[in-house]
Scaffold this motif. Sequence first.
Motif, mmCIF file in Angstrom:
data_model
loop_
_atom_site.group_PDB
_atom_site.id
_atom_site.type_symbol
_atom_site.label_atom_id
_atom_site.label_comp_id
_atom_site.label_asym_id
_atom_site.label_seq_id
_atom_site.Cartn_x
_atom_site.Cartn_y
_atom_site.Cartn_z
ATOM 1 N N ARG A 18 2.302 38.454 61.836
ATOM 2 C CA ARG A 18 3.861 37.347 62.949
ATOM 3 C C ARG A 18 4.238 37.322 62.398
ATOM 4 O O ARG A 18 5.579 37.235 63.017
ATOM 5 C CB ARG A 18 2.427 36.369 62.987
ATOM 6 N N GLN A 19 4.862 37.559 60.900
ATOM 7 C CA GLN A 19 5.582 37.494 60.733
ATOM 8 C C GLN A 19 7.467 39.054 60.796
ATOM 9 O O GLN A 19 8.347 38.000 60.025
ATOM 10 C CB GLN A 19 5.889 36.669 58.821
ATOM 11 N N ASN A 20 6.111 39.423 60.621
ATOM 12 C CA ASN A 20 7.287 40.761 60.406
ATOM 13 C C ASN A 20 6.920 41.885 61.778
ATOM 14 O O ASN A 20 5.959 42.913 60.908
ATOM 15 C CB ASN A 20 6.416 41.278 58.802
ATOM 16 N N ASN A 21 6.810 41.389 62.748
ATOM 17 C CA ASN A 21 6.368 41.914 64.133
ATOM 18 C C ASN A 21 6.740 43.045 64.914
ATOM 19 O O ASN A 21 7.311 43.215 65.325
ATOM 20 C CB ASN A 21 5.603 40.905 65.110
ATOM 21 N N ASN A 22 6.724 44.670 64.074
ATOM 22 C CA ASN A 22 7.255 45.360 64.399
ATOM 23 C C ASN A 22 6.484 46.375 63.928
ATOM 24 O O ASN A 22 5.489 46.606 62.469
ATOM 25 C CB ASN A 22 9.102 45.939 63.758
ATOM 26 N N LYS A 23 6.344 48.063 64.501
ATOM 27 C CA LYS A 23 5.634 49.059 63.968
ATOM 28 C C LYS A 23 6.160 49.430 62.686
ATOM 29 O O LYS A 23 5.078 50.275 61.993
ATOM 30 C CB LYS A 23 5.703 49.973 64.826
ATOM 31 N N GLU A 24 7.177 49.455 62.173
ATOM 32 C CA GLU A 24 7.644 50.498 60.776
ATOM 33 C C GLU A 24 7.231 49.038 59.555
ATOM 34 O O GLU A 24 6.155 50.235 58.806
ATOM 35 C CB GLU A 24 9.132 50.213 60.677
ATOM 36 N N TRP A 25 6.933 48.046 60.283
ATOM 37 C CA TRP A 25 6.379 47.157 58.521
ATOM 38 C C TRP A 25 4.684 47.531 59.050
ATOM 39 O O TRP A 25 4.336 47.520 57.862
ATOM 40 C CB TRP A 25 6.603 45.815 59.101
ATOM 41 N N PHE A 26 4.454 47.303 59.967
ATOM 42 C CA PHE A 26 2.887 47.823 60.461
ATOM 43 C C PHE A 26 2.283 49.642 59.212
ATOM 44 O O PHE A 26 1.123 49.005 58.915
ATOM 45 C CB PHE A 26 2.357 47.855 61.603
ATOM 46 N N GLU A 27 3.053 49.711 59.999
ATOM 47 C CA GLU A 27 2.940 51.619 59.026
ATOM 48 C C GLU A 27 2.872 51.631 57.569
ATOM 49 O O GLU A 27 1.738 52.462 56.638
ATOM 50 C CB GLU A 27 3.378 52.841 59.759
ATOM 51 N N ALA A 28 3.843 50.900 56.969
ATOM 52 C CA ALA A 28 3.580 51.004 55.839
ATOM 53 C C ALA A 28 2.665 50.325 54.995
ATOM 54 O O ALA A 28 2.494 49.827 53.782
ATOM 55 C CB ALA A 28 5.292 50.181 55.456
ATOM 56 N N HIS A 29 2.330 49.298 55.297
ATOM 57 C CA HIS A 29 1.349 48.055 55.057
ATOM 58 C C HIS A 29 -0.614 48.785 55.968
ATOM 59 O O HIS A 29 -1.177 47.807 56.142
ATOM 60 C CB HIS A 29 1.029 47.006 55.525
ATOM 61 N N LYS A 30 -0.195 49.759 56.096
ATOM 62 C CA LYS A 30 -1.437 49.845 57.163
ATOM 63 C C LYS A 30 -2.931 50.630 55.866
ATOM 64 O O LYS A 30 -4.455 50.063 56.651
ATOM 65 C CB LYS A 30 -1.502 51.920 57.931
ATOM 66 N N ASP A 31 -2.761 50.525 55.083
ATOM 67 C CA ASP A 31 -3.708 50.317 54.189
ATOM 68 C C ASP A 31 -4.237 48.862 54.386
ATOM 69 O O ASP A 31 -5.517 48.852 53.652
ATOM 70 C CB ASP A 31 -3.364 51.063 52.077
ATOM 71 N N GLU A 32 -3.844 48.126 54.546
ATOM 72 C CA GLU A 32 -4.139 46.580 53.659
ATOM 73 C C GLU A 32 -5.026 46.317 54.694
ATOM 74 O O GLU A 32 -6.125 45.025 55.522
ATOM 75 C CB GLU A 32 -3.357 45.740 54.103
ATOM 76 N N TYR A 33 -4.542 46.587 56.731
ATOM 77 C CA TYR A 33 -4.844 46.377 57.617
ATOM 78 C C TYR A 33 -6.711 47.373 57.372
ATOM 79 O O TYR A 33 -7.230 46.706 57.617
ATOM 80 C CB TYR A 33 -4.474 47.391 59.073
ATOM 81 N N THR A 34 -6.581 48.556 56.681
ATOM 82 C CA THR A 34 -8.188 49.332 56.957
ATOM 83 C C THR A 34 -8.491 48.414 55.915
ATOM 84 O O THR A 34 -9.889 48.168 56.709
ATOM 85 C CB THR A 34 -7.463 50.678 56.335
ATOM 86 N N ASN A 35 -8.530 47.682 54.765
ATOM 87 C CA ASN A 35 -10.026 47.300 53.974
ATOM 88 C C ASN A 35 -9.364 45.788 54.064
ATOM 89 O O ASN A 35 -10.198 45.165 54.089
ATOM 90 C CB ASN A 35 -8.295 47.484 52.687
ATOM 91 N N LEU A 36 -8.795 44.665 54.596
ATOM 92 C CA LEU A 36 -9.097 43.661 54.934
ATOM 93 C C LEU A 36 -9.209 43.407 55.972
ATOM 94 O O LEU A 36 -10.049 42.815 56.786
ATOM 95 C CB LEU A 36 -7.427 42.741 54.960
ATOM 96 N N ILE A 37 -8.695 44.012 57.170
ATOM 97 C CA ILE A 37 -9.539 43.949 58.342
ATOM 98 C C ILE A 37 -10.649 44.878 58.700
ATOM 99 O O ILE A 37 -11.665 44.536 59.606
ATOM 100 C CB ILE A 37 -8.250 44.577 59.724
#
Length: 232
Positions: A18-37
């Motif tokens: 919510r605080q960093n809502n852009n594709k660049e940030w999300f791509e850099a944190h894709k592993d966290e998305y996979t592991n946490l969500i």
Amino acid sequence: MEFNGFSEKTLEFLESIRQNNNKEWFEAHKDEYTNLILEPSRAFVEEMGEHLMALEPTINFAPKINQSLFRIYRDTRRMGANKLPIKHRIGIIFWQGRAKRLQSSSFYLHFSPDELFVAVGVRWFEKPMLDAYREYIKDDSKREKLAEILETITAKGYSIIEKGYKRYPRGFDKEMENVELSLYKGMATYKTLNPHLIEDGEKFIDTLYKIYEDMLPLQQFMYEVSLRVKDE
């Protein structure tokens, strides 16, 4: 993969989206998305789906994107759509019937840093489902049955989505018993809970099962409606 609940870091990660809502940030944190969500969501779908089969043996579920899981990327092309590209709210659905999952009666939930939202029914009608719903409740006994279901559900502390129309549709008039049921744009019941419940796997499953069991009569009623949807 056994479901043991979501990590204590899951809601923090969604707040970071919510605080960093852009594709660049999300791509850099894709592993966290996979592991946490993503991975725990898949495990949850498998376990919760097996539990729900005790309530509705024909329920549909699959731990895949565009089936029980929703895409994390938002479709920003639609008119009026939220233009933020990444969702910070995670939705999961278990649906019954052959229709599109969002136009089938379903057991639904979403969680975000703000809430855990649990619902049953169809939250908004597209025209085929709206037509089927109205046709079904033209029958006095069906309206009476739905009114009784909603009364029982609300007495247990659950909420019903708000009406969407002010004028009675064709075929309904103010003299009819329970005619206000024709004013809905969808038909669903819901409850909001503390989102941290997702962190305790056993309690999360048990709580959802009890809620869905309470809401089951509306699920079954709306499934009957969905069987009457005519092909477009």
